[in-house]
Motif scaffolding. Structure first.
Motif, PDB file in Angstrom:
ATOM      1  N   SER A 139       0.824  -1.080  -0.060  1.00 24.98           N
ATOM      2  CA  SER A 139       0.028  -0.190   0.145  1.00 24.98           C
ATOM      3  C   SER A 139       0.841   1.070   0.019  1.00 24.98           C
ATOM      4  O   SER A 139       0.626   2.200  -0.634  1.00 24.98           O
ATOM      5  N   ALA A 140       1.856   1.338   0.721  1.00 23.22           N
ATOM      6  CA  ALA A 140       2.804   2.347   1.072  1.00 23.22           C
ATOM      7  C   ALA A 140       3.515   2.666  -0.548  1.00 23.22           C
ATOM      8  O   ALA A 140       3.840   3.855  -1.025  1.00 23.22           O
ATOM      9  N   CYS A 141       3.779   1.630  -1.191  1.00 23.97           N
ATOM     10  CA  CYS A 141       4.425   1.741  -2.312  1.00 23.97           C
ATOM     11  C   CYS A 141       3.572   2.270  -3.516  1.00 23.97           C
ATOM     12  O   CYS A 141       3.821   3.133  -4.119  1.00 23.97           O
ATOM     13  N   ALA A 142       2.136   1.914  -3.531  1.00 24.50           N
ATOM     14  CA  ALA A 142       1.214   2.361  -4.426  1.00 24.50           C
ATOM     15  C   ALA A 142       1.030   3.954  -4.073  1.00 24.50           C
ATOM     16  O   ALA A 142       0.926   4.748  -4.870  1.00 24.50           O
ATOM     17  N   ILE A 143       1.092   4.388  -2.834  1.00 22.01           N
ATOM     18  CA  ILE A 143       0.555   5.788  -2.479  1.00 22.01           C
ATOM     19  C   ILE A 143       1.906   6.539  -2.938  1.00 22.01           C
ATOM     20  O   ILE A 143       2.083   7.676  -3.481  1.00 22.01           O
ATOM     21  N   LYS A 144       3.177   5.893  -2.592  1.00 20.48           N
ATOM     22  CA  LYS A 144       4.267   6.926  -2.868  1.00 20.48           C
ATOM     23  C   LYS A 144       4.244   6.835  -4.433  1.00 20.48           C
ATOM     24  O   LYS A 144       4.833   8.282  -4.877  1.00 20.48           O
ATOM     25  N   GLY A 145       4.146   5.859  -5.067  1.00 25.04           N
ATOM     26  CA  GLY A 145       4.386   5.844  -6.568  1.00 25.04           C
ATOM     27  C   GLY A 145       3.484   7.044  -7.175  1.00 25.04           C
ATOM     28  O   GLY A 145       3.699   7.741  -8.185  1.00 25.04           O
TER      29      GLY A 145
END
Length: 226
Positions: free
Chosen positions: A56-62
Protein backbone atom coordinates in the motif's frame (compact mmCIF):
# COMPACT_ATOMS: atom_id res chain seq x y z
CA UNK A 1 9.66 -48.17 51.31
CA UNK A 2 7.25 -51.04 50.97
CA UNK A 3 4.32 -48.72 51.61
CA UNK A 4 5.38 -46.38 48.79
CA UNK A 5 5.63 -49.30 46.36
CA UNK A 6 2.15 -50.43 47.33
CA UNK A 7 0.77 -46.92 46.74
CA UNK A 8 2.29 -46.80 43.24
CA UNK A 9 0.88 -50.25 42.44
CA UNK A 10 -2.53 -49.18 43.69
CA UNK A 11 -2.42 -46.03 41.54
CA UNK A 12 -1.49 -48.00 38.43
CA UNK A 13 -4.18 -50.64 39.04
CA UNK A 14 -6.77 -47.97 39.79
CA UNK A 15 -9.19 -47.70 36.86
CA UNK A 16 -9.55 -43.94 37.16
CA UNK A 17 -5.80 -43.42 37.02
CA UNK A 18 -5.49 -45.60 33.93
CA UNK A 19 -8.24 -43.67 32.18
CA UNK A 20 -6.50 -40.36 32.91
CA UNK A 21 -3.22 -41.65 31.50
CA UNK A 22 -4.92 -42.87 28.32
CA UNK A 23 -6.80 -39.59 27.90
CA UNK A 24 -3.64 -37.58 28.44
CA UNK A 25 -1.76 -39.62 25.82
CA UNK A 26 -4.36 -38.53 23.24
CA UNK A 27 -5.19 -35.02 24.42
CA UNK A 28 -1.71 -33.62 25.02
CA UNK A 29 -0.35 -34.28 21.49
CA UNK A 30 -3.50 -32.79 19.95
CA UNK A 31 -3.32 -29.79 22.27
CA UNK A 32 0.32 -29.11 21.41
CA UNK A 33 -0.41 -29.56 17.71
CA UNK A 34 -3.24 -27.01 17.84
CA UNK A 35 -1.12 -24.64 19.93
CA UNK A 36 1.85 -24.70 17.53
CA UNK A 37 -0.49 -24.43 14.55
CA UNK A 38 -2.09 -21.29 16.00
CA UNK A 39 1.30 -19.75 16.77
CA UNK A 40 2.71 -20.38 13.30
CA UNK A 41 -0.52 -19.41 11.53
CA UNK A 42 -0.73 -16.21 13.57
CA UNK A 43 2.86 -15.36 12.64
CA UNK A 44 2.00 -16.01 9.00
CA UNK A 45 -0.68 -13.35 9.12
CA UNK A 46 1.67 -10.95 10.88
CA UNK A 47 4.02 -11.27 7.88
CA UNK A 48 1.08 -10.94 5.49
CA UNK A 49 -0.06 -7.72 7.18
CA UNK A 50 3.45 -6.25 6.99
CA UNK A 51 3.80 -7.04 3.28
CA UNK A 52 0.32 -5.64 2.63
CA UNK A 53 1.42 -2.43 4.37
CA UNK A 54 4.55 -2.23 2.22
CA UNK A 55 2.47 -2.74 -0.93
CA UNK A 56 0.00 0.00 0.00
CA UNK A 57 2.81 2.41 0.88
CA UNK A 58 4.51 1.67 -2.45
CA UNK A 59 1.32 2.45 -4.40
CA UNK A 60 0.74 5.69 -2.49
CA UNK A 61 4.35 6.82 -2.86
CA UNK A 62 4.47 5.95 -6.57
CA UNK A 63 1.26 7.89 -7.20
CA UNK A 64 2.68 10.86 -5.33
CA UNK A 65 5.93 10.77 -7.30
CA UNK A 66 4.06 10.71 -10.62
CA UNK A 67 1.68 13.44 -9.51
CA UNK A 68 4.47 15.79 -8.43
CA UNK A 69 8.01 15.11 -9.73
CA UNK A 70 9.44 17.41 -7.05
CA UNK A 71 8.43 15.06 -4.24
CA UNK A 72 10.96 12.37 -5.14
CA UNK A 73 13.74 14.89 -5.61
CA UNK A 74 13.08 16.72 -2.35
CA UNK A 75 12.59 13.60 -0.19
CA UNK A 76 15.63 11.74 -1.54
CA UNK A 77 18.20 14.28 -2.73
CA UNK A 78 17.48 17.08 -0.26
CA UNK A 79 16.73 15.05 2.85
CA UNK A 80 17.81 17.14 5.84
CA UNK A 81 18.87 20.07 3.64
CA UNK A 82 17.18 23.22 2.47
CA UNK A 83 14.33 22.68 0.04
CA UNK A 84 15.21 23.94 -3.47
CA UNK A 85 13.39 27.00 -4.74
CA UNK A 86 13.60 26.15 -8.44
CA UNK A 87 13.63 23.10 -10.65
CA UNK A 88 15.73 23.09 -13.82
CA UNK A 89 14.49 19.67 -14.92
CA UNK A 90 11.06 20.67 -16.20
CA UNK A 91 9.00 17.82 -17.65
CA UNK A 92 5.96 19.17 -19.49
CA UNK A 93 3.16 16.74 -20.28
CA UNK A 94 4.88 14.19 -18.08
CA UNK A 95 1.69 12.13 -17.67
CA UNK A 96 1.47 11.42 -21.40
CA UNK A 97 5.16 10.94 -22.14
CA UNK A 98 6.03 9.52 -18.72
CA UNK A 99 9.05 7.27 -18.38
CA UNK A 100 9.07 4.00 -16.44
CA UNK A 101 11.91 5.14 -14.20
CA UNK A 102 9.70 5.84 -11.17
CA UNK A 103 7.78 2.63 -11.82
CA UNK A 104 10.99 0.57 -11.84
CA UNK A 105 12.43 2.39 -8.81
CA UNK A 106 9.32 1.68 -6.75
CA UNK A 107 9.40 -1.99 -7.76
CA UNK A 108 13.03 -2.31 -6.63
CA UNK A 109 12.27 -0.52 -3.36
CA UNK A 110 9.26 -2.75 -2.64
CA UNK A 111 11.26 -5.94 -3.25
CA UNK A 112 14.03 -4.68 -0.98
CA UNK A 113 11.64 -3.88 1.87
CA UNK A 114 9.91 -7.28 1.69
CA UNK A 115 13.16 -9.23 1.60
CA UNK A 116 14.54 -7.16 4.47
CA UNK A 117 11.51 -7.69 6.69
CA UNK A 118 12.13 -11.37 7.35
CA UNK A 119 9.73 -13.90 8.80
CA UNK A 120 8.15 -11.99 11.65
CA UNK A 121 8.64 -13.79 14.97
CA UNK A 122 10.34 -16.74 13.28
CA UNK A 123 13.33 -16.14 11.03
CA UNK A 124 12.73 -19.43 9.21
CA UNK A 125 9.35 -18.21 7.92
CA UNK A 126 10.78 -15.71 5.46
CA UNK A 127 8.61 -15.08 2.38
CA UNK A 128 9.82 -16.94 -0.70
CA UNK A 129 9.06 -16.81 -4.43
CA UNK A 130 8.64 -13.04 -4.10
CA UNK A 131 7.34 -11.28 -7.21
CA UNK A 132 6.63 -7.54 -7.27
CA UNK A 133 5.04 -5.56 -10.09
CA UNK A 134 4.32 -1.85 -10.36
CA UNK A 135 2.44 -0.17 -13.20
CA UNK A 136 1.51 3.37 -14.14
CA UNK A 137 -1.56 3.75 -16.38
CA UNK A 138 -2.68 6.97 -18.02
CA UNK A 139 -6.32 7.50 -18.95
CA UNK A 140 -5.88 11.13 -20.07
CA UNK A 141 -8.49 12.46 -17.65
CA UNK A 142 -6.88 10.64 -14.75
CA UNK A 143 -4.17 8.07 -14.12
CA UNK A 144 -3.44 5.27 -11.67
CA UNK A 145 -0.43 3.68 -10.02
CA UNK A 146 -0.66 0.01 -9.06
CA UNK A 147 1.57 -2.12 -6.83
CA UNK A 148 1.13 -5.89 -6.77
CA UNK A 149 3.00 -8.46 -4.69
CA UNK A 150 2.83 -12.26 -4.73
CA UNK A 151 4.81 -14.53 -2.41
CA UNK A 152 4.76 -17.80 -0.51
CA UNK A 153 4.95 -18.46 3.23
CA UNK A 154 6.02 -21.92 4.44
CA UNK A 155 5.62 -23.46 7.87
CA UNK A 156 9.02 -24.13 9.50
CA UNK A 157 8.02 -27.67 10.56
CA UNK A 158 6.40 -30.67 8.94
CA UNK A 159 3.30 -32.10 10.48
CA UNK A 160 2.70 -35.80 10.87
CA UNK A 161 2.07 -37.49 7.55
CA UNK A 162 3.37 -34.57 5.45
CA UNK A 163 6.05 -35.13 2.86
CA UNK A 164 6.75 -31.41 2.46
CA UNK A 165 6.12 -28.53 4.83
CA UNK A 166 2.80 -26.78 4.28
CA UNK A 167 3.00 -23.50 2.37
CA UNK A 168 0.37 -20.91 1.43
CA UNK A 169 0.43 -18.50 -1.51
CA UNK A 170 -0.50 -14.88 -0.85
CA UNK A 171 -1.09 -11.88 -3.10
CA UNK A 172 -1.50 -8.18 -2.34
CA UNK A 173 -2.87 -5.62 -4.79
CA UNK A 174 -3.20 -1.87 -4.34
CA UNK A 175 -4.25 0.83 -6.84
CA UNK A 176 -4.13 4.57 -6.16
CA UNK A 177 -5.83 7.12 -8.41
CA UNK A 178 -3.76 10.13 -9.48
CA UNK A 179 -5.65 13.36 -10.08
CA UNK A 180 -3.95 16.53 -11.21
CA UNK A 181 -6.14 19.36 -12.53
CA UNK A 182 -3.23 21.49 -13.70
CA UNK A 183 -1.78 18.54 -15.60
CA UNK A 184 -5.11 18.00 -17.36
CA UNK A 185 -5.03 21.65 -18.48
CA UNK A 186 -1.49 21.18 -19.81
CA UNK A 187 -2.51 18.02 -21.67
CA UNK A 188 -5.45 19.87 -23.23
CA UNK A 189 -3.18 22.74 -24.28
CA UNK A 190 -0.79 20.25 -25.87
CA UNK A 191 -3.63 18.67 -27.87
CA UNK A 192 -4.76 22.10 -29.05
CA UNK A 193 -1.17 22.96 -30.01
CA UNK A 194 -0.87 19.84 -32.14
CA UNK A 195 -4.19 20.55 -33.81
CA UNK A 196 -3.24 24.12 -34.63
CA UNK A 197 0.14 23.12 -36.04
CA UNK A 198 -1.17 20.33 -38.22
CA UNK A 199 -1.82 21.53 -41.77
CA UNK A 200 -3.99 18.56 -42.59
CA UNK A 201 -6.17 19.15 -39.59
CA UNK A 202 -6.42 22.85 -40.43
CA UNK A 203 -7.50 22.04 -43.98
CA UNK A 204 -10.10 19.57 -42.77
CA UNK A 205 -11.39 22.05 -40.19
CA UNK A 206 -11.56 24.74 -42.88
CA UNK A 207 -13.60 22.53 -45.21
CA UNK A 208 -15.88 21.54 -42.36
CA UNK A 209 -16.39 25.19 -41.53
CA UNK A 210 -17.26 25.95 -45.17
CA UNK A 211 -19.75 23.11 -45.17
CA UNK A 212 -21.37 24.38 -41.97
CA UNK A 213 -21.66 27.85 -43.51
CA UNK A 214 -23.36 26.48 -46.64
CA UNK A 215 -25.81 24.46 -44.56
CA UNK A 216 -26.50 27.51 -42.44
CA UNK A 217 -27.12 29.57 -45.61
CA UNK A 218 -29.65 27.01 -46.90
CA UNK A 219 -31.56 27.10 -43.62
CA UNK A 220 -31.57 30.92 -43.76
CA UNK A 221 -33.12 30.83 -47.27
CA UNK A 222 -35.95 28.54 -46.15
CA UNK A 223 -36.46 30.67 -43.08
CA UNK A 224 -36.80 33.87 -45.16
CA UNK A 225 -39.23 32.26 -47.62
CA UNK A 226 -41.46 31.07 -44.80
Amino acid sequence: MKEKILKVQKLLTNENGAVMIVEASFVFPIMFFVLFFLIYFGNMYVVKSAISRYTSACAIKGAEYYSNPWVKEVTEDYAGNDVPTKNEDVKPYRHIFSSKQIQNDMKTELEKEIKGYGGGFFTNMDPTDISCETEYKNYILYSTFTAETSYKLTFPIKFIGQKDAMSIDFKNYETVTITDGSEFVRNTDMAVDYLQRSKIVNEVMSKLNEGFQKVKGIFNIFENES
